[in-house]
Design an enzyme around this catalytic site. Sequence first.
Site, PDB file in Angstrom:
ATOM      1  CE  LYS A   1      -1.795   1.566   4.180  1.00  0.00           C
ATOM      2  NZ  LYS A   1      -1.665   3.054   4.483  1.00  0.00           N
ATOM      3  CG  ASN A   2       2.302   2.590   3.515  1.00  0.00           C
ATOM      4  OD1 ASN A   2       1.123   2.925   3.058  1.00  0.00           O
ATOM      5  ND2 ASN A   2       2.527   2.636   4.705  1.00  0.00           N
TER       6      ASN A   2
ATOM      7  NE  ARG B   1      -1.067  11.806   8.108  1.00  0.00           N
ATOM      8  CZ  ARG B   1      -0.875  13.155   8.076  1.00  0.00           C
ATOM      9  NH1 ARG B   1      -1.722  13.887   8.337  1.00  0.00           N
ATOM     10  NH2 ARG B   1       0.326  13.467   7.611  1.00  0.00           N
TER      11      ARG B   1
ATOM     12  CB  CYS C   1      -4.730  10.700  11.716  1.00  0.00           C
ATOM     13  SG  CYS C   1      -3.267   9.795  12.035  1.00  0.00           S
TER      14      CYS C   1
ATOM     15  NE  ARG D   1       0.620  10.322  10.180  1.00  0.00           N
ATOM     16  CZ  ARG D   1      -0.096   9.404   9.602  1.00  0.00           C
ATOM     17  NH1 ARG D   1      -1.087   8.873   9.952  1.00  0.00           N
ATOM     18  NH2 ARG D   1       1.046   8.858   8.642  1.00  0.00           N
ATOM     19  N   PRO D   2       2.335  16.629  11.306  1.00  0.00           N
ATOM     20  CG  PRO D   2       4.010  17.716  12.311  1.00  0.00           C
ATOM     21  CD  PRO D   2       3.020  16.576  12.514  1.00  0.00           C
TER      22      PRO D   2
ATOM     23  CG  ASP E   1       7.271  20.555   9.863  1.00  0.00           C
ATOM     24  OD1 ASP E   1       6.417  19.477  10.276  1.00  0.00           O
ATOM     25  OD2 ASP E   1       8.485  20.578  10.430  1.00  0.00           O
ATOM     26  CD  GLN E   2      11.215  18.676   8.270  1.00  0.00           C
ATOM     27  OE1 GLN E   2      11.957  18.775   7.692  1.00  0.00           O
ATOM     28  NE2 GLN E   2      11.219  19.392   9.549  1.00  0.00           N
TER      29      GLN E   2
ATOM     30  CG  ASP F   1       3.288   1.252   9.654  1.00  0.00           C
ATOM     31  OD1 ASP F   1       3.635   1.929   8.462  1.00  0.00           O
ATOM     32  OD2 ASP F   1       3.097   2.455  10.358  1.00  0.00           O
TER      33      ASP F   1
ATOM     34  CB  ILE G   1       7.355   6.842  14.831  1.00  0.00           C
ATOM     35  CG1 ILE G   1       8.475   5.908  14.617  1.00  0.00           C
ATOM     36  CG2 ILE G   1       7.186   7.703  13.549  1.00  0.00           C
ATOM     37  CD1 ILE G   1       9.920   6.811  14.125  1.00  0.00           C
TER      38      ILE G   1
ATOM     39  NE  ARG H   1      -6.866   4.626   5.530  1.00  0.00           N
ATOM     40  CZ  ARG H   1      -6.501   5.590   5.941  1.00  0.00           C
ATOM     41  NH1 ARG H   1      -6.620   6.091   7.081  1.00  0.00           N
ATOM     42  NH2 ARG H   1      -5.435   6.153   5.270  1.00  0.00           N
TER      43      ARG H   1
HETATM   44  C1  EPZ Z   1       4.415   7.000   6.478  1.00  0.00           C
HETATM   45  O1  EPZ Z   1       3.482   8.213   6.968  1.00  0.00           O
HETATM   46  C2  EPZ Z   1       3.342   5.677   6.307  1.00  0.00           C
HETATM   47  N1  EPZ Z   1       2.332   6.205   5.329  1.00  0.00           N
HETATM   48  C3  EPZ Z   1       2.939   5.541   7.585  1.00  0.00           C
HETATM   49  O2  EPZ Z   1       2.142   4.195   7.648  1.00  0.00           O
HETATM   50  C4  EPZ Z   1       3.952   5.122   8.589  1.00  0.00           C
HETATM   51  O3  EPZ Z   1       3.580   4.880   9.761  1.00  0.00           O
HETATM   52  C5  EPZ Z   1       5.163   6.300   8.695  1.00  0.00           C
HETATM   53  O4  EPZ Z   1       5.555   6.778   7.458  1.00  0.00           O
HETATM   54  C6  EPZ Z   1       6.321   5.876   9.507  1.00  0.00           C
HETATM   55  O5  EPZ Z   1       6.971   5.201   8.961  1.00  0.00           O
HETATM   56  C7  EPZ Z   1       2.661   6.171   3.961  1.00  0.00           C
HETATM   57  O6  EPZ Z   1       3.777   5.984   3.677  1.00  0.00           O
HETATM   58  C8  EPZ Z   1       1.282   6.470   3.288  1.00  0.00           C
HETATM   59  P1  EPZ Z   1       6.551  10.301   8.633  1.00  0.00           P
HETATM   60  P2  EPZ Z   1       4.313   9.689   7.161  1.00  0.00           P
HETATM   61  O7  EPZ Z   1       6.259  11.796   7.880  1.00  0.00           O
HETATM   62  O8  EPZ Z   1       5.093   9.711   5.822  1.00  0.00           O
HETATM   63  C9  EPZ Z   1       7.130  13.735  11.934  1.00  0.00           C
HETATM   64  C10 EPZ Z   1       0.258   2.887   7.886  1.00  0.00           C
HETATM   65  O9  EPZ Z   1      -0.204   2.423   8.921  1.00  0.00           O
HETATM   66  N2  EPZ Z   1       6.944  14.851  10.886  1.00  0.00           N
HETATM   67  O10 EPZ Z   1       7.372   9.432   8.302  1.00  0.00           O
HETATM   68  O11 EPZ Z   1       2.989  10.554   7.151  1.00  0.00           O
HETATM   69  C11 EPZ Z   1       5.547  12.846  12.059  1.00  0.00           C
HETATM   70  O12 EPZ Z   1       4.623  13.646  13.036  1.00  0.00           O
HETATM   71  C12 EPZ Z   1       0.770   4.258   7.824  1.00  0.00           C
HETATM   72  O13 EPZ Z   1       0.359   2.355   6.690  1.00  0.00           O
HETATM   73  C13 EPZ Z   1       6.895  16.138  11.135  1.00  0.00           C
HETATM   74  O14 EPZ Z   1       7.146  16.318  12.148  1.00  0.00           O
HETATM   75  O15 EPZ Z   1       5.081   9.712   8.519  1.00  0.00           O
HETATM   76  C14 EPZ Z   1       6.060  11.512  12.803  1.00  0.00           C
HETATM   77  O16 EPZ Z   1       6.417  11.735  14.175  1.00  0.00           O
HETATM   78  C15 EPZ Z   1       0.423   4.932   9.244  1.00  0.00           C
HETATM   79  N3  EPZ Z   1       6.849  16.914   9.885  1.00  0.00           N
HETATM   80  C16 EPZ Z   1       7.590  11.486  11.961  1.00  0.00           C
HETATM   81  O17 EPZ Z   1       7.734  12.715  11.420  1.00  0.00           O
HETATM   82  C17 EPZ Z   1       6.743  16.587   8.726  1.00  0.00           C
HETATM   83  O18 EPZ Z   1       6.586  17.325   8.011  1.00  0.00           O
HETATM   84  C18 EPZ Z   1       7.393  10.307  10.988  1.00  0.00           C
HETATM   85  O19 EPZ Z   1       6.329  10.528  10.091  1.00  0.00           O
HETATM   86  C19 EPZ Z   1       6.402  15.228   8.437  1.00  0.00           C
HETATM   87  C20 EPZ Z   1       6.482  14.161   9.394  1.00  0.00           C
END
Ligand code: EPZ
Length: 423
Positions: free
Chosen positions: A22-23, A93, A117, A122-123, A125-126, A305, A327, A397
């Site tokens: 999926k991801n 998202r 969520c 889950r901001p 900003d990056q 995950d 995370i 999902r």
């Molecule tokens: C991806 O989400 C996955 N989703 C998530 O899978 C997975 O849990 C996550 O990566 C971590 O591995 C998809 O790939 C579609 P992150 P993502 O940005 O990209 C912080 C599932 O169960 N952050 O890597 O949204 C954030 O808050 C889903 O299939 C910022 O602060 O996760 C988190 O604490 C759930 N600013 C950490 O980074 C930003 O701009 C990692 O989030 C972006 C993220």
Amino acid sequence: MDAIRVVGGRRLQGRIPISGAKNAALPILCATLLSDRGCRLRNVPALRDIQTTAALLRFLGRDVEVACPEVTTATVSGEVRPEAPYELVRQMRASVLVLGPLVARYGRAKVSLPGGCAIGARPIDQHLKGLEALGAKINVEHGYVTAEAGTLRGAEYVFDLPTVTGTENLMMAAVLAKGVTILVNCAREPEVEELGRVLNKMGAHVEGAGTSVITIRGKDSLDPFDHAVIADRVEAGTFMAAVGAAGGEVLLEGAPLDDLEPVVVRLRQAGLHVERQGDDVLVGRHGALRAVNVTTAPHPGFPTDMQAQLMAMMCVADGRSVLTETIFENRFMHVPELQRMGAHIETRQHTAIVDGGFPLQGASVMATDLRASASLIIAGLVAEGETLVRRVYHLDRGYESIEKKLGGVGAEIERVRLEGGLP
Ligand code: EPZ
């Protein structure tokens, strides 16, 4: 409203086919926006998130045909409207992944902020700071991000922390930027590496996807792709945890063992045997299940995950396990539901202390997010009596026919329709 009914006590025996990831499929489908010509993606899992992504691409003006395991997009015929509305983005998202390709291809985009969520704020900003580094003018107001760029310019950008979709968004922006982009402190998940492979199939120059430094030389335009997406490591890991909890032996067809190393090391420590058999993976547990300690981390650490699924397995292991979630700030929502099934779990901040060896009792429980739903199913496989997991739309999902796959290896499990009443 559907629910999943599980009656515990059966060992698992047989074969389970692992679906496409999926991801990986979600960012790749968004990458179709980078080429005007039609693309084909194969080995796509039949999931709600795939349908949601297709609906978003259609809203943007792309014809998409979803016939899982195949999804095809048509060559652009009319105008593409680079706007992703709240009504669609709030459902998933990962819709934010259209931001990078839209800005790169059309010079502008308006995408609803995804909002938080269940598992955390889950901001993004990056994502936004990275696009600004490439020359986009970012404005956030009334719940929407607008990005104006004209033409993006290659740049160097260091992520403050590794973010999977942040890395993917910037990769898809940089492939059409003028000049060279160097992204540092990137997420190293296998799904990021897979996106790099697809972008290169489209004629992009992406080096280092899957490592913490990705170098991209921008192109003027990209070709379509025809690609079969990699297998889903989290689905495979979920079934490994199910075998660990219930006992038995299952052949996971097409499971990506290399991508699962961080998980397999822990499962072997817990007493499972996991071995490659050609393109498949044999996983079994016949002896006692031992407690293990886990701290989640970005790949190649133990994946967040898989945290909920491992916790369910640890509820029936001998001894005390300590699971720390680093995370997301709220990824223990499965704990109260597991406690209702008799699990001995104590949480302190981001750490859960699981005292295994106490029998679980079947109960009516509520799914709260995708992976929490899977952990409740796993607990139901070993609980005494019947477990009813409600709100399985969370499960749909990310898991393709999980009740059929587990039923096919001997679990007593079915999808039931709850008439009226509470969801
Ligand atoms: C991806 O989400 C996955 N989703 C998530 O899978 C997975 O849990 C996550 O990566 C971590 O591995 C998809 O790939 C579609 P992150 P993502 O940005 O990209 C912080 C599932 O169960 N952050 O890597 O949204 C954030 O808050 C889903 O299939 C910022 O602060 O996760 C988190 O604490 C759930 N600013 C950490 O980074 C930003 O701009 C990692 O989030 C972006 C993220």
